[in-house]
Design an enzyme around this catalytic site. Sequence first.
Site, PDB file in Angstrom:
ATOM      1  N   CYS A   1      -4.775  12.920  13.077  1.00  0.00           N
ATOM      2  CA  CYS A   1      -5.500  11.664  12.875  1.00  0.00           C
ATOM      3  C   CYS A   1      -5.361  10.813  14.130  1.00  0.00           C
ATOM      4  O   CYS A   1      -4.749  11.231  15.112  1.00  0.00           O
ATOM      5  CB  CYS A   1      -5.051  10.942  11.619  1.00  0.00           C
ATOM      6  SG  CYS A   1      -3.595   9.937  11.817  1.00  0.00           S
TER       7      CYS A   1
ATOM      8  N   LYS B   1       0.839  -1.214   0.000  1.00  0.00           N
ATOM      9  CA  LYS B   1       0.000   0.000   0.000  1.00  0.00           C
ATOM     10  C   LYS B   1       0.867   1.254   0.000  1.00  0.00           C
ATOM     11  O   LYS B   1       0.690   2.151  -0.811  1.00  0.00           O
ATOM     12  CB  LYS B   1      -0.900   0.002   1.246  1.00  0.00           C
ATOM     13  CG  LYS B   1      -1.549   1.357   1.518  1.00  0.00           C
ATOM     14  CD  LYS B   1      -2.422   1.364   2.752  1.00  0.00           C
ATOM     15  CE  LYS B   1      -1.716   1.620   4.046  1.00  0.00           C
ATOM     16  NZ  LYS B   1      -1.466   3.038   4.375  1.00  0.00           N
ATOM     17  N   ASN B   2       1.837   1.303   0.911  1.00  0.00           N
ATOM     18  CA  ASN B   2       2.581   2.548   1.087  1.00  0.00           C
ATOM     19  C   ASN B   2       3.595   2.804  -0.022  1.00  0.00           C
ATOM     20  O   ASN B   2       4.101   3.916  -0.147  1.00  0.00           O
ATOM     21  CB  ASN B   2       3.258   2.581   2.467  1.00  0.00           C
ATOM     22  CG  ASN B   2       2.223   2.772   3.563  1.00  0.00           C
ATOM     23  OD1 ASN B   2       1.074   3.123   3.277  1.00  0.00           O
ATOM     24  ND2 ASN B   2       2.611   2.539   4.803  1.00  0.00           N
TER      25      ASN B   2
ATOM     26  N   ARG C   1      -8.603  -0.522   4.573  1.00  0.00           N
ATOM     27  CA  ARG C   1      -7.768   0.516   3.955  1.00  0.00           C
ATOM     28  C   ARG C   1      -6.402  -0.050   3.566  1.00  0.00           C
ATOM     29  O   ARG C   1      -5.771   0.462   2.652  1.00  0.00           O
ATOM     30  CB  ARG C   1      -7.542   1.668   4.942  1.00  0.00           C
ATOM     31  CG  ARG C   1      -8.786   2.463   5.225  1.00  0.00           C
ATOM     32  CD  ARG C   1      -8.454   3.641   6.073  1.00  0.00           C
ATOM     33  NE  ARG C   1      -7.390   4.423   5.443  1.00  0.00           N
ATOM     34  CZ  ARG C   1      -6.811   5.470   5.992  1.00  0.00           C
ATOM     35  NH1 ARG C   1      -7.186   5.869   7.177  1.00  0.00           N
ATOM     36  NH2 ARG C   1      -5.865   6.125   5.365  1.00  0.00           N
TER      37      ARG C   1
ATOM     38  N   ARG D   1       0.605  14.740  13.145  1.00  0.00           N
ATOM     39  CA  ARG D   1       1.058  14.534  11.770  1.00  0.00           C
ATOM     40  C   ARG D   1       1.012  15.791  10.890  1.00  0.00           C
ATOM     41  O   ARG D   1       0.305  15.830   9.874  1.00  0.00           O
ATOM     42  CB  ARG D   1       0.276  13.389  11.127  1.00  0.00           C
ATOM     43  CG  ARG D   1       0.363  12.117  11.927  1.00  0.00           C
ATOM     44  CD  ARG D   1      -0.333  10.972  11.263  1.00  0.00           C
ATOM     45  NE  ARG D   1       0.386  10.444  10.134  1.00  0.00           N
ATOM     46  CZ  ARG D   1      -0.069   9.488   9.338  1.00  0.00           C
ATOM     47  NH1 ARG D   1      -1.252   8.961   9.567  1.00  0.00           N
ATOM     48  NH2 ARG D   1       0.640   9.038   8.323  1.00  0.00           N
TER      49      ARG D   1
ATOM     50  N   ASP E   1       4.718   0.701  11.964  1.00  0.00           N
ATOM     51  CA  ASP E   1       3.540   0.017  11.417  1.00  0.00           C
ATOM     52  C   ASP E   1       3.446  -1.451  11.850  1.00  0.00           C
ATOM     53  O   ASP E   1       2.471  -2.125  11.522  1.00  0.00           O
ATOM     54  CB  ASP E   1       3.538   0.104   9.875  1.00  0.00           C
ATOM     55  CG  ASP E   1       3.281   1.528   9.389  1.00  0.00           C
ATOM     56  OD1 ASP E   1       2.892   2.372  10.203  1.00  0.00           O
ATOM     57  OD2 ASP E   1       3.485   1.784   8.190  1.00  0.00           O
TER      58      ASP E   1
HETATM   59  C1  EPZ Z   1       4.223   7.029   6.333  1.00  0.00           C
HETATM   60  O1  EPZ Z   1       3.458   8.097   6.881  1.00  0.00           O
HETATM   61  C2  EPZ Z   1       3.293   5.856   6.199  1.00  0.00           C
HETATM   62  N1  EPZ Z   1       2.190   6.212   5.320  1.00  0.00           N
HETATM   63  C3  EPZ Z   1       2.781   5.445   7.575  1.00  0.00           C
HETATM   64  O2  EPZ Z   1       1.994   4.276   7.413  1.00  0.00           O
HETATM   65  C4  EPZ Z   1       3.969   5.107   8.474  1.00  0.00           C
HETATM   66  O3  EPZ Z   1       3.501   4.830   9.772  1.00  0.00           O
HETATM   67  C5  EPZ Z   1       4.925   6.294   8.518  1.00  0.00           C
HETATM   68  O4  EPZ Z   1       5.325   6.675   7.166  1.00  0.00           O
HETATM   69  C6  EPZ Z   1       6.194   6.023   9.318  1.00  0.00           C
HETATM   70  O5  EPZ Z   1       6.859   4.926   8.782  1.00  0.00           O
HETATM   71  C7  EPZ Z   1       2.359   6.128   3.995  1.00  0.00           C
HETATM   72  O6  EPZ Z   1       3.406   5.749   3.484  1.00  0.00           O
HETATM   73  C8  EPZ Z   1       1.197   6.464   3.150  1.00  0.00           C
HETATM   74  P1  EPZ Z   1       6.303  10.451   8.311  1.00  0.00           P
HETATM   75  P2  EPZ Z   1       4.019   9.583   6.862  1.00  0.00           P
HETATM   76  O7  EPZ Z   1       6.191  11.708   7.521  1.00  0.00           O
HETATM   77  O8  EPZ Z   1       4.770   9.790   5.595  1.00  0.00           O
HETATM   78  C9  EPZ Z   1       6.414  13.823  11.742  1.00  0.00           C
HETATM   79  C10 EPZ Z   1       0.167   2.837   7.885  1.00  0.00           C
HETATM   80  O9  EPZ Z   1      -0.358   2.295   8.887  1.00  0.00           O
HETATM   81  N2  EPZ Z   1       6.317  14.813  10.639  1.00  0.00           N
HETATM   82  O10 EPZ Z   1       7.515   9.617   8.152  1.00  0.00           O
HETATM   83  O11 EPZ Z   1       2.894  10.485   7.155  1.00  0.00           O
HETATM   84  C11 EPZ Z   1       5.131  13.019  11.874  1.00  0.00           C
HETATM   85  O12 EPZ Z   1       4.147  13.718  12.613  1.00  0.00           O
HETATM   86  C12 EPZ Z   1       0.669   4.247   7.931  1.00  0.00           C
HETATM   87  O13 EPZ Z   1       0.282   2.263   6.794  1.00  0.00           O
HETATM   88  C13 EPZ Z   1       6.336  16.154  10.925  1.00  0.00           C
HETATM   89  O14 EPZ Z   1       6.452  16.584  12.087  1.00  0.00           O
HETATM   90  O15 EPZ Z   1       5.017   9.543   8.080  1.00  0.00           O
HETATM   91  C14 EPZ Z   1       5.620  11.766  12.531  1.00  0.00           C
HETATM   92  O16 EPZ Z   1       5.719  11.973  13.913  1.00  0.00           O
HETATM   93  C15 EPZ Z   1       0.239   5.064   9.066  1.00  0.00           C
HETATM   94  N3  EPZ Z   1       6.240  17.041   9.880  1.00  0.00           N
HETATM   95  C16 EPZ Z   1       7.015  11.580  11.938  1.00  0.00           C
HETATM   96  O17 EPZ Z   1       7.389  12.872  11.425  1.00  0.00           O
HETATM   97  C17 EPZ Z   1       6.126  16.635   8.580  1.00  0.00           C
HETATM   98  O18 EPZ Z   1       6.048  17.475   7.688  1.00  0.00           O
HETATM   99  C18 EPZ Z   1       7.109  10.549  10.826  1.00  0.00           C
HETATM  100  O19 EPZ Z   1       6.112  10.817   9.841  1.00  0.00           O
HETATM  101  C19 EPZ Z   1       6.110  15.250   8.322  1.00  0.00           C
HETATM  102  C20 EPZ Z   1       6.204  14.352   9.362  1.00  0.00           C
END
Ligand code: EPZ
Length: 418
Positions: free
Chosen positions: A118, A22-23, A398, A123, A306
Amino acid sequence: MDKILIRGGNKISGKVKVSGSKNAALPILFSSLLSDQKSNFKNVPILQDIRTTLKLLNSLGSDCQFDEKKNEVVMNPSRVNQYEAPYDLVRTMRASVLVLGPLLARYGKAKVSLPGGCAIGTRPINFHLDALEKLGAQILLENGYVIATSKRLKGNEIKFPFPSVGATENLMMAAVLAEGETVMRNCAREPEIVDLARALRSMGAVIEGEGSSTIHIQGKESLSGANYSVMGDRIEAGTFLSAAFITGGSVQTEGLSSEFLEAVLEKFETAGAEVIRNNDSIELRSKGKPLSTPIETGPYPGFPTDMQAQFMAVMSIAKGESVITETIFENRFMHVPELNRLGAEIHVQGNKAVVKGKEKLLGAPLTATDLRASASLVLGGLCAQGETVVNRVYHLDRGYENMEMKLRSLGADIERIK
Ligand code: EPZ
């Protein structure tokens, strides 16, 4: 709303084919916007998030055909004439923000609803926006929307404050059409980033260093359509291996190289399971009750957030006490009170959960709160005595393709109640 009914106690054993990731699929589908030519994607999983992505791309004017029998998507973006990801779509799927980089790079404009918080954390998307500004985009926040405009983006040096998966992906998709070179530092190194780079390369993009923390991109004036097969889903594979472990069974997943799940496999081994690694398959043989094992989530190659909820379900019946530390999301323990309803004994203290392994779990009605939490509740139900009903299964839909059918083929007594 659908529910899942599980009569627990059966050993989960056999072979299972892992679906497309998915991701990885989500950013790869969005990358089709970078060209005006047709793209062809294989191994696309049939999931609610994929349908939402296609709906969004359709609403922009891209013609998307999903052949669900073949797991194949053909995308024709030659008539794109809208540049907005509305609130209603972004609200149902945060990954919609991945439309920002491609739209901006190709059309110089994008209007995307701010995703908001969420179930697992606040996030924000500040890393995405700050980095796009570095490439020359003007960003306005108005009425809950990000409004981004630019002339042709210009390559630059970007250093992410944290290796964010989404920000790395959005910026890769923006930089491949920018003028000159972009150097991105402190990038996320997840396998899905590598898969996106490969898909972009199939369009003619010039990228080096994906999978390491520094990525170099030489922007091109235009790209051709993509022809790409999405990698297998490492989290789905880890979930099925957990199902074998928690029920005392033995499962072989096919369609994913073990290297992508190494951090999890090592923890399964520490917890007493036998793991057999192959290029395209992974087998876990349970050797009895799991042993307590601490984990701490982290960016790849660390233990994936995850898989945290699923590993916690396994630890809920382990011998001894395990500490599970979540470092990526601030609120990713929503499955704890639900697992406790099955008789687990888990206490949350800040970003740590202390799991006292119990002899057994007992079936109960449960409510899923997010995707991976739902998976952990299904795992709990598979090992609990008696009946477990998991409500709000739409979370599961999802991100897991045919989960209950696959589990049934592995010996689970599980059914969906419409
Ligand atoms: C991706 O989310 C995945 N989603 C998530 O999978 C996964 O948990 C996550 O990466 C971490 O591995 C997809 O690929 C679609 P991040 P993403 O940006 O990209 C903070 C699932 O269950 N952050 O790496 O949104 C954020 O709040 C899902 O399949 C900021 O502060 O994750 C978090 O604490 C859920 N500012 C951390 O960084 C930003 O601009 C990591 O988030 C971006 C992120």
